[in-house]
Enzyme design. Structure first.
Site, short mmCIF file in Angstrom:
data_model
loop_
_atom_site.label_atom_id
_atom_site.label_comp_id
_atom_site.label_asym_id
_atom_site.label_seq_id
_atom_site.Cartn_x
_atom_site.Cartn_y
_atom_site.Cartn_z
N LEU A 60 29.13 -37.24 -16.35
CA LEU A 60 29.77 -38.16 -15.40
C LEU A 60 29.10 -39.53 -15.46
CD1 LEU A 60 30.69 -37.01 -11.79
CD2 LEU A 60 30.37 -39.39 -12.43
N PHE A 67 39.63 -43.23 -12.11
CA PHE A 67 40.29 -44.22 -11.27
C PHE A 67 39.77 -45.59 -11.72
CE2 PHE A 67 40.58 -40.46 -8.69
CZ PHE A 67 41.73 -40.58 -7.94
N HIS A 125 40.09 -45.74 -4.31
CA HIS A 125 41.04 -45.04 -5.17
C HIS A 125 42.35 -45.81 -5.23
CE1 HIS A 125 38.18 -41.97 -3.81
NE2 HIS A 125 38.45 -41.30 -4.91
N GLU A 160 30.56 -43.49 -16.58
CA GLU A 160 31.61 -44.32 -17.20
C GLU A 160 31.06 -45.17 -18.35
OE1 GLU A 160 31.13 -43.97 -13.95
OE2 GLU A 160 32.93 -42.86 -13.37
N ILE A 210 35.50 -47.94 -12.75
CA ILE A 210 35.26 -48.43 -14.10
C ILE A 210 34.04 -49.35 -14.20
CG2 ILE A 210 36.59 -50.61 -14.13
CD1 ILE A 210 37.91 -49.49 -16.77
#
Lengths: 360, 325
Positions: B59, B84, B130, B61, B88
């Site tokens: 996990l 989502f 989100h 990014e 980012i």
């Protein structure tokens, strides 16, 4: 994974026989040549900056053994992800001093078309990836390349090179974690030169070493004398062999010292303790290797003198030619943003050409 | 042969179609494998193509994008998913300083072919983290293409075009309409060209420009306007970078009036770029103030989501204001 430092050649040039790598006399002389050439290019590069002929320069002075030793353990098909203080790997793969100076001058003959600051090389045909100024970004990228090598069923490895300051970045942690989880043929080479510009290692990490961080990721970690080219070579070769056998990544901490300022824009005398610098001067990797070669009976003074003379001549010639080259063409400013120029880029270039007709 | 698919099914279909013919395509991201993605955009793909091609990553990014770059430099085509768009930012450095700059900084030597898929935008009760619509960050970064589909057919065609495109692409998927509609999608591979806007509805009195889920709000408002005797032309941008200036300017010159609709906040949003472009290149045709209907200059709210997002009454109001000027 102890804090013990792997050393093959002592400061006085005496060798630990049991650890000495099996390299021919010719190979040993090659190692010397690569280190010396990096040193001579750097000496001249710094000088040119001081004379106002180069805009900027970064020297690897004192750290030559780290990347030369590690790079020597790689095959040409292995990918090297450099930072900005390790030009020797490109050089040992055939990058000419001329090519380097075209880049330093950002002229029309530069392979990167004058797109980046000096020392930010890119040697795709030598599998040496483009240098970035932001720190540690190359670490997860090397991991991705190692993934691709494994996916394609090849036995190549990827090596990422970076400094001690970079180990504080998120990308360092992220990259090592991904590589260990995926058990990839990837080697992480930390050039621990004790300084991140003006910040000493003690303010960078509370770990007892950088190598010990490997333990937490679930990979091998080794700590080597970074001013001992044979120690770095030995540790790197073991890491490369492990990687090729499918046994996963390794973190190598090469302990060295930055003998120059961070860059030509920095003045390290403001913060580097003089005694420390003097002490490390005595550990100079090139002088130490010379002592080793003398002890071994491989040293050839005439050969060494000639090497120095030839390299300096090559450098002088490279500077002359690089300085005679024109700047990149104006149109190149919009090239390589994308594979093809967009209408917007064409329009912006046309505006520029109208207001700057004097630029070719 | 074609069949009716939703937008999210069209994403899966595009990936499956391309992956069958090209073993260099690798998917990676959080939960994209076993679980098929939290929106099921990669449903069944790990089962068909294996764990080596559809990777459940740790996990992180920055790791997802960083490794995708490294894979791609070595000749693979990496298609990472960021769960989502709001998540980012740990990868922002890898996207802005690395992915977008590689080709330029290496003089064309190294050119990563990475297509980043990210569900974006509000309308799903996702609150602050989100729902964000931050396409302007990426449109403002030289070296990135930015693509936003609005219907199932375009989703498949634009995604395939993005994967085949030699440049990095931010492929932003409007998650609010992932399952809001079905549309005909051919079974075979096809492309919808990047850099071409579509006229979603023809009209003469005002040009309404939108993309992604806002296209549907714009269309509904245009239908309402029609009932009131106003003929609105609706453009679906589809690609923000490189922008299809010709289609945009042609429409604006024809109608002389412009309303831009986007979810993102107003200040320095993409609407500002469109209004500036019309002012620079079509000012002599412009007959009324050009208006923006956008999200507010606030973080994305939870309880008042429906008021934050442009809706039919707000777009209609802007249409009426510009035509009655």
């Amino acid at each position: 994974m102890s804090g013990k430092l792997l050393q093959v050649v002592r400061e006085d040039g005496q060798v630990e026989k049991a650890l000495e790598p099996r390299l021919s006399d010719a190979q040993l002389k090659e190692l010397y040549k690569h280190m010396l050439q990096v040193r001579l290019v750097d000496e001249r590069g710094m000088l040119l900056q001081r004379q106002g002929r180069l805009g900027f320069y970064i020297s690897a002075e004192g750290q030559e053994a780290v990347h030369v030793g590690a790079g020597y353990a790689l095959e040409p098909e292995d990918w090297y992800y450099p930072h900005y203080r390790d030009p020797g790997v490109g050089m040992m793969r055939g990058v000419t001093i001329q090519e380097m100076f075209h880049q330093l001058y950002g002229n029309r003959a530069d392979a990167t078309h004058g797109k980046q600051m000096p020392n930010h090389y890119s040697w795709k045909d030598r599998n040496v990836v483009s240098v970035s100024s932001p720190l540690s970004t190359q670490i997860p990228q090397a991991v991705g390349t190692a993934y691709a090598m494994k996916y394609r069923g090849q036995r190549h490895v990827a090596m990422a090179s970076f400094g001690d300051g970079s180990t504080s970045e998120g990308d360092f942690h992220v990259g090592l974690n991904f590589a260990a989880v995926w058990k990839l043929p990837c080697i992480f080479l930390c050039n621990n030169n004790q300084w991140a510009i003006s910040v000493p290692l003690s303010k960078q990490t509370a770990s007892e070493s950088i190598a010990i961080k490997a333990l937490a990721y679930g990979m091998e970690g080794v700590r080597v004398d970074g001013n001992d080219v044979l120690a770095v070579y030995r540790a790197s070769k073991e890491a490369v062999d492990r990687a090729r056998r499918g046994e996963g990544p390794t973190l190598i901490e090469a302990v060295t010292y930055r003998m120059s300022s961070h860059s030509s824009s920095d003045d390290a005398t403001r913060y580097t303790p003089k005694e420390e610098l003097e002490a490390w001067k005595r550990k100079d990797p090139i002088l130490r290797f010379e002592r080793y070669l003398r002890n071994k009976g491989v040293w050839d003074q005439a050969w060494a003198d000639q090497l120095r003379e030839q390299t300096n001549a090559q450098v002088a010639q490279a500077i002359q030619l690089a300085e005679s080259q024109p700047k990149p063409k104006l149109g190149s400013i919009v090239d390589d943003v994308f594979a093809e120029r967009t209408p917007q880029l064409e329009e912006q270039l046309a505006d520029l050409q109208r207001t700057h007709p004097e630029v070719e | 042969m074609s069949r009716e698919l939703t937008v999210v099914q069209a994403v899966t279909d595009a990936l499956r179609t391309e992956m069958r013919g090209d073993d260099s395509i690798i998917l990676l991201g959080e939960d994209v494998g076993l679980n098929g993605g939290v929106f099921r955009a990669t449903d069944g793909l790990q089962k068909e193509f294996g764990e080596a091609r559809v990777i459940d990553t740790p996990l992180a990014e920055a790791g997802i994008i960083g490794t995708a770059i490294g894979m791609s430099l070595y000749g693979l085509k990496a298609v990472p998913e960021i769960q989502f768009l709001d998540f980012i930012y740990p990868a922002f450095d890898q996207i802005v300083n690395e992915l977008a700059k590689f080709r330029y900084r290496s003089g064309g030597q190294y050119a990563p072919n990475v297509t980043i898929r990210a569900p974006y935008g509000g309308g799903i009760k996702g609150g602050h983290y989100h729902s964000q619509s931050t396409e302007a960050y990426f449109a403002h970064t030289a070296g990135l293409k930015v693509v936003v589909p609005s219907n199932p057919y375009d989703t498949k065609g634009l995604l395939i075009a993005s994967i085949r495109d030699p440049d990095p692409v931010m492929f932003l998927e409007p998650k609010r309409i992932y399952r809001a509609m079905k549309g005909e999608v051919p079974e075979e591979a096809y492309t919808v060209p990047i850099g071409k806007a579509a006229v979603a509805k023809e009209g003469d009195d005002v040009t309404v420009v939108a993309y992604g889920s806002m296209l549907h709000v714009a269309l509904q408002a245009a239908m309402k306007a029609e009932e009131q005797g106003v003929s609105a032309e609706v453009l679906d941008l589809r690609t923000l970078v490189p922008l299809d200036e010709d289609t945009f300017l042609q429409s604006v010159k024809k109608t002389g009036r412009l309303v831009v609709v986007h979810e993102a906040q107003r200040t320095a949003g993409f609407g500002a770029e469109l209004v500036a472009l019309a002012a620079e290149k079509a000012i002599e045709h412009i007959e009324a103030p050009m208006l923006r209907v956008t999200g507010l200059d606030t973080p994305f709210p939870y309880a008042l989501e429906n008021q934050y997002l442009p809706d039919v009454p707000r777009v209609l109001d802007a249409i009426q204001r510009t035509v009655s000027y």
